[in-house]
Design a protein around this motif. Structure first.
Motif, PDB file in Angstrom:
ATOM      1  N   GLU A   1       0.942  -1.435   0.089  1.00  0.00           N
ATOM      2  CA  GLU A   1      -0.014   0.016   0.031  1.00  0.00           C
ATOM      3  C   GLU A   1       1.004   1.301   0.016  1.00  0.00           C
ATOM      4  O   GLU A   1       0.366   2.387  -0.275  1.00  0.00           O
ATOM      5  N   SER A   2       2.215   1.044   0.255  1.00  0.00           N
ATOM      6  CA  SER A   2       3.152   2.225   0.451  1.00  0.00           C
ATOM      7  C   SER A   2       3.245   3.179  -0.860  1.00  0.00           C
ATOM      8  O   SER A   2       3.619   2.219  -1.958  1.00  0.00           O
ATOM      9  N   LYS A   3       3.268   4.291  -1.120  1.00  0.00           N
ATOM     10  CA  LYS A   3       3.373   4.859  -2.343  1.00  0.00           C
ATOM     11  C   LYS A   3       4.755   5.170  -2.641  1.00  0.00           C
ATOM     12  O   LYS A   3       5.214   4.987  -3.895  1.00  0.00           O
ATOM     13  N   ASN A   4       5.493   5.267  -1.534  1.00  0.00           N
ATOM     14  CA  ASN A   4       7.096   5.331  -1.793  1.00  0.00           C
ATOM     15  C   ASN A   4       7.778   4.948  -0.429  1.00  0.00           C
ATOM     16  O   ASN A   4       7.047   4.739   0.656  1.00  0.00           O
ATOM     17  N   ALA A   5       8.985   5.301  -0.256  1.00  0.00           N
ATOM     18  CA  ALA A   5       9.909   5.019   0.774  1.00  0.00           C
ATOM     19  C   ALA A   5       9.236   5.831   1.906  1.00  0.00           C
ATOM     20  O   ALA A   5       9.273   5.339   3.122  1.00  0.00           O
ATOM     21  N   LYS A   6       9.192   7.028   1.679  1.00  0.00           N
ATOM     22  CA  LYS A   6       8.831   8.078   2.934  1.00  0.00           C
ATOM     23  C   LYS A   6       7.496   7.680   3.408  1.00  0.00           C
ATOM     24  O   LYS A   6       7.158   7.659   4.496  1.00  0.00           O
ATOM     25  N   ASP A   7       6.540   7.126   2.301  1.00  0.00           N
ATOM     26  CA  ASP A   7       5.113   6.684   2.962  1.00  0.00           C
ATOM     27  C   ASP A   7       5.463   5.181   3.651  1.00  0.00           C
ATOM     28  O   ASP A   7       4.716   5.004   4.879  1.00  0.00           O
ATOM     29  N   TYR A   8       6.214   4.674   3.131  1.00  0.00           N
ATOM     30  CA  TYR A   8       6.578   3.310   4.167  1.00  0.00           C
ATOM     31  C   TYR A   8       6.964   3.475   5.225  1.00  0.00           C
ATOM     32  O   TYR A   8       6.741   2.845   6.454  1.00  0.00           O
ATOM     33  N   GLU A   9       7.996   4.446   5.551  1.00  0.00           N
ATOM     34  CA  GLU A   9       8.673   4.736   6.629  1.00  0.00           C
ATOM     35  C   GLU A   9       7.524   5.418   7.714  1.00  0.00           C
ATOM     36  O   GLU A   9       7.618   5.052   8.998  1.00  0.00           O
TER      37      GLU A   9
END
Length: 445
Positions: free
Chosen positions: A240-248
């Motif tokens: 579901e994360s859009k990018n690394a920052k969203d995953y973080e």
């Protein structure tokens, strides 16, 4: 005459079978006990497949090994101070190594039995399991009731077996064998649990009630966060994360590191404080009896005072308990991973995910009728902060729901909106819809 009757191996086997045909005496219990202890078991008991204590276990035992006539239950001790350490990596290395010992000892016992012409199998102490069945029952054999039947202890209010001598600082192993034993054990006539309720006070998510109740969902969500359910949640967060920052933002470095460690070295329990705090057992009890205040200060308080992250389902009893009882611990809301994949799984899971405190004040009878692929009828009664699930449609309901079985599972997995299911005729309800909202509050996701 078969073409292989004169084969040397066949002839030798026939001669041995004829010679051993009269040797039908049960295995000597003293010999079997000595074998198990010499190979590393700290205590052992024997159970007949026909003992009444196994009435509710017999079907799954015979499914695993249809030839089962007897069961060996044994325990391996854990080092207590490791389990009690606030640094849970210290506790987990003890869990892992003792678990490996259990499987290793069971394998050696089975090898000796096999060398003596006795068929036997040993299910895993923990993992691997039949994980494809998740979230329904994944374990092959339930070690705890077999250990109780074998006289190796009784269940404490924390739902762990307490050995009369070693306390709850044990792990359990089970062997199924195609032979009778000369003497079988019986359950001990007292419970080593002293009902001190230290497990209640130590549990960070309130999974153990002072009244003896147990909130499986609370324990599973936090203590088993790095096991299968937490991994599934992590995988969904990745997807579901859009990018690394969203995953973080969703996961964070700490949880990523912990999951990597569990995947690399073995899944770690987040708490298991109920085991750490328990003073029961002849070898364990003296410090508690001699100086209760000191025991609590040295053993229980470090666990209570520890700064840590607690994993809770939004709207759950665990979230409310942790916020009130341990305000210094950080709460992290996670999704419920105990979402069923079948109607059978839904019924199996109802007692596991029910939240007693969220049901306070609710007294209602619900009728569920499932049609289509899985046809079932059940009655769910909620009153006095307890739940009862029975087959069939019983009593006068406050609310009725009739649903296509696949549509209901899709709804529970948030793949089908309720309004859409109602408009398409996949579900029908009878009664005030607010009763359904009250029901849902008892099972937060």
């Amino acid at each position: 005459m078969a073409k292989f009757d004169n084969h040397p191996t066949v002839r030798r086997l026939c001669e041995e079978q004829q010679k051993n045909r009269a040797e039908t005496e049960p295995l000597n219990a003293d010999w079997l006990r000595q074998l198990c202890t010499e190979l590393g078991a700290d205590d052992v008991g024997f159970v007949s497949i026909y003992q009444t204590e196994l009435d509710d276990q017999r079907a799954e035992i015979l499914t695993a090994f249809p030839a089962t006539k007897s069961l060996i239950s044994f325990v391996c001790r854990m080092n207590r101070d490791n389990v009690r350490a606030p640094a849970r990596s210290i506790a987990n290395v003890e869990f892992h190594h003792t678990g490996e010992d259990v499987n290793h000892i069971a394998r050696k016992i089975v090898r000796v039995l096999e060398d003596n012409g006795i068929r036997a199998i040993y299910p895993a102490m923990g993992f691997p399991m039949e994980s494809q069945n998740f979230p329904s029952k994944t374990w092959v054999i339930s070690h705890k009731p077999i250990a109780v039947a074998a006289g190796l202890g009784h269940m404490g209010i924390h739902r762990n077996v307490i050995h009369p001598k070693f306390g709850n600082f044990i792990l359990l192993g089970t062997i199924l064998l195609d032979a009778e034993v000369s003497t079988y054990n019986q359950p001990i006539n007292y419970n080593p649990c002293i009902e001190c309720k230290l497990c209640v006070s130590a549990c960070p998510v309130g999974a153990i009630g002072a009244n003896g109740s147990f909130n499986f969902s609370a324990c599973y969500t936090h203590n088993y966060r790095e096991f299968l359910g937490g991994f599934g949640d992590w995988a969904k967060n990745v997807a579901e994360s859009k990018n690394a920052k969203d995953y973080e933002k969703k996961v964070g470095e700490g949880d990523s590191s912990a999951l990597w460690q569990s995947l690399s070295f073995g899944a770690n329990y987040k708490a298991a404080y109920c085991l750490a705090a328990c003073p029961a057992g002849e070898d364990v009890l003296a410090p508690f009896l001699n100086n209760r205040k000191q025991f609590i200060q040295e053993t229980v308080k470090p666990l209570q005072d520890k700064t840590e992250t607690l994993y809770v389902i939004p709207g759950s009893d665990a979230e409310a308990h942790a916020a009130k009882r341990f305000p210094h611990k950080q709460l992290k809301q996670v999704r419920n991973s105990l979402v069923p994949k079948s109607i059978e799984g839904f019924i199996f899971g109802l007692p596991l995910v029910f939240q007693p405190n969220q049901s306070k004040g609710l007294e209602a009878i619900y009728h569920f009728t499932f049609t289509g692929k899985e046809q079932q009828q059940i009655t769910v009664t909620i009153r006095n902060q307890t739940q009862d699930v029975q087959p069939g449609l019983l009593g006068k309901p406050h609310f009725r729901l009739t649903a296509d079985s696949e549509a209901w599972i899709a709804f529970l997995n948030k793949d089908m909106p309720l309004v859409w299911a109602l408009l398409r005729g996949k579900m029908r309800i009878k009664g005030d819809p607010r009763w359904l909202l009250k029901f849902a509050k008892c099972f937060p996701t």
